[in-house]
Design an enzyme around this catalytic site. Structure first.
Site, PDB file in Angstrom:
ATOM      1  N   ARG A  50       0.860  -1.177   0.000  1.00 26.95           N
ATOM      2  CA  ARG A  50       0.000   0.000   0.000  1.00 26.95           C
ATOM      3  C   ARG A  50       0.900   1.233   0.000  1.00 26.95           C
ATOM      4  NH1 ARG A  50      -2.023  -3.551   3.957  1.00 26.95           N
ATOM      5  NH2 ARG A  50      -4.109  -4.371   3.517  1.00 26.95           N
TER       6      ARG A  50
ATOM      7  N   LYS B 282      -2.643  -2.383   7.890  1.00 28.46           N
ATOM      8  CA  LYS B 282      -3.793  -1.884   8.629  1.00 28.46           C
ATOM      9  C   LYS B 282      -3.778  -2.429  10.047  1.00 28.46           C
ATOM     10  CE  LYS B 282      -6.730  -1.258   4.575  1.00 28.46           C
ATOM     11  NZ  LYS B 282      -8.008  -1.607   3.898  1.00 28.46           N
TER      12      LYS B 282
END
Length: 308
Positions: free
Chosen positions: A159, A183
């Site tokens: 990401r 995350k």
């Protein structure tokens, strides 16, 4: 105990996400925006205290999100955005009930719309290679940085936030690996392909020292010597795609999907790709299977177009 206002309850919930749940900065920022929208909706109904919020208010909020405000020229949100915003509202009300700020969870029965499943977009290998070449086609420290950045994005399927938050200590160039923080602050060790390692080494030796203004652990730096932002890193990729003549929409997530697609096309096991991407499960109904780092490295080396 004094009645809880909507404002104070939202503040307490956001503090809870940061302090007790340890939610990521981007997650908290997203919840803050969504709950600000919810606060405005309730205020327009004259509701300023949590005791005044009823289930029909939450349902009407969902309808308002989808409908928008045609008179003000505000379009309705897509089902995926509505669902995300409602998740924030539901989490908020669940917290309020658990903390005794409200007698019940008035959002418990309100369900978000089911978003249509879309196949993730990916690029052909030729387009990705053209973008990688274009990213490093210039001269100077920023070109070295851009080449290393884009190579790493594709090499790891990372990401954009995972790459921009990298510190020097997260790199293990000797063993061709990098620690990515995904995350929820979850860490994973991901192998890095040869071209990306070469680009990173070139940047660290000849590029980064020219950008450093003061001591910083950040790997990727901007022209002022600070940590490169997600927005700036995104623009690096977009500019490289434009120079490469790739006319499709290109984003960091496009590169991430391309990474996964190319690995699967090369014969990688879906569970290995799952680990590399940092996903918790292959599907919501499938049992999660741990894959050792050595197995990931072996599959990666044989399946990724830029592993060698």
């Amino acid at each position: 105990m004094a009645a809880a206002t909507v404002d104070s309850a939202i503040s307490r919930y956001l503090d809870h996400l940061v302090v007790e749940r340890g939610s990521a900065v981007n997650t908290v920022a997203s919840y803050r925006r969504d709950l600000a929208r919810y606060r405005t909706f309730l205020a327009e109904r004259g509701i300023g205290e949590m005791a005044g919020v009823q289930e029909n208010d939450v349902r009407d909020f969902l309808v308002a999100l989808r409908r928008g405000d045609p008179e003000r020229g505000v379009p309705g949100l897509a089902d995926s955005s509505v669902a995300r915003t409602l998740v924030a509202a539901r989490g908020f009300h669940k917290f309020c009930a658990a903390e005794g700020l409200t007698p019940t969870d008035v959002a418990h029965s309100v369900r978000p719309p089911k978003a249509a499943r879309r196949l993730p977009k990916s690029l052909p290998v030729a387009d990705v290679l053209a973008i990688l070449d274009a990213a490093g086609a210039g001269t100077g420290p920023r070109s070295l940085r851009d080449a290393a950045l884009v190579e790493l994005l594709y090499s790891c399927g990372a990401r954009i936030s995972e790459v921009t938050s990298l510190d020097i200590d997260d790199l293990d160039l000797e063993h061709r690996a990098v620690i990515l923080r995904g995350k929820g602050g979850k860490e994973r060790l991901v192998p890095v392909g040869g071209p990306a390692i070469a680009a990173i080494e070139a940047y660290l030796v000849r590029g980064r020292p020219a950008l450093v203004k003061k001591a910083t652990p950040a790997v990727f730096l901007n022209a002022r010597g600070g940590r490169l932002s997600r927005q700036s890193a995104w623009q690096v990729l977009v500019d490289a795609a434009e120079r490469a003549g790739v006319d499709k929409e290109v984003s960091p997530h496009t590169l991430r999907h391309s990474f996964a697609t190319h690995l699967l096309d090369g014969g990688a096991d879906v569970r290995v790709v799952q680990e590399l991407l940092g996903h918790s499960s292959v599907t919501t109904t499938q049992v999660y299977t741990l894959v050792t780092v050595n197995t990931m490295r072996e599959v990666y080396a044989t399946a990724h177009p830029r592993a060698r």
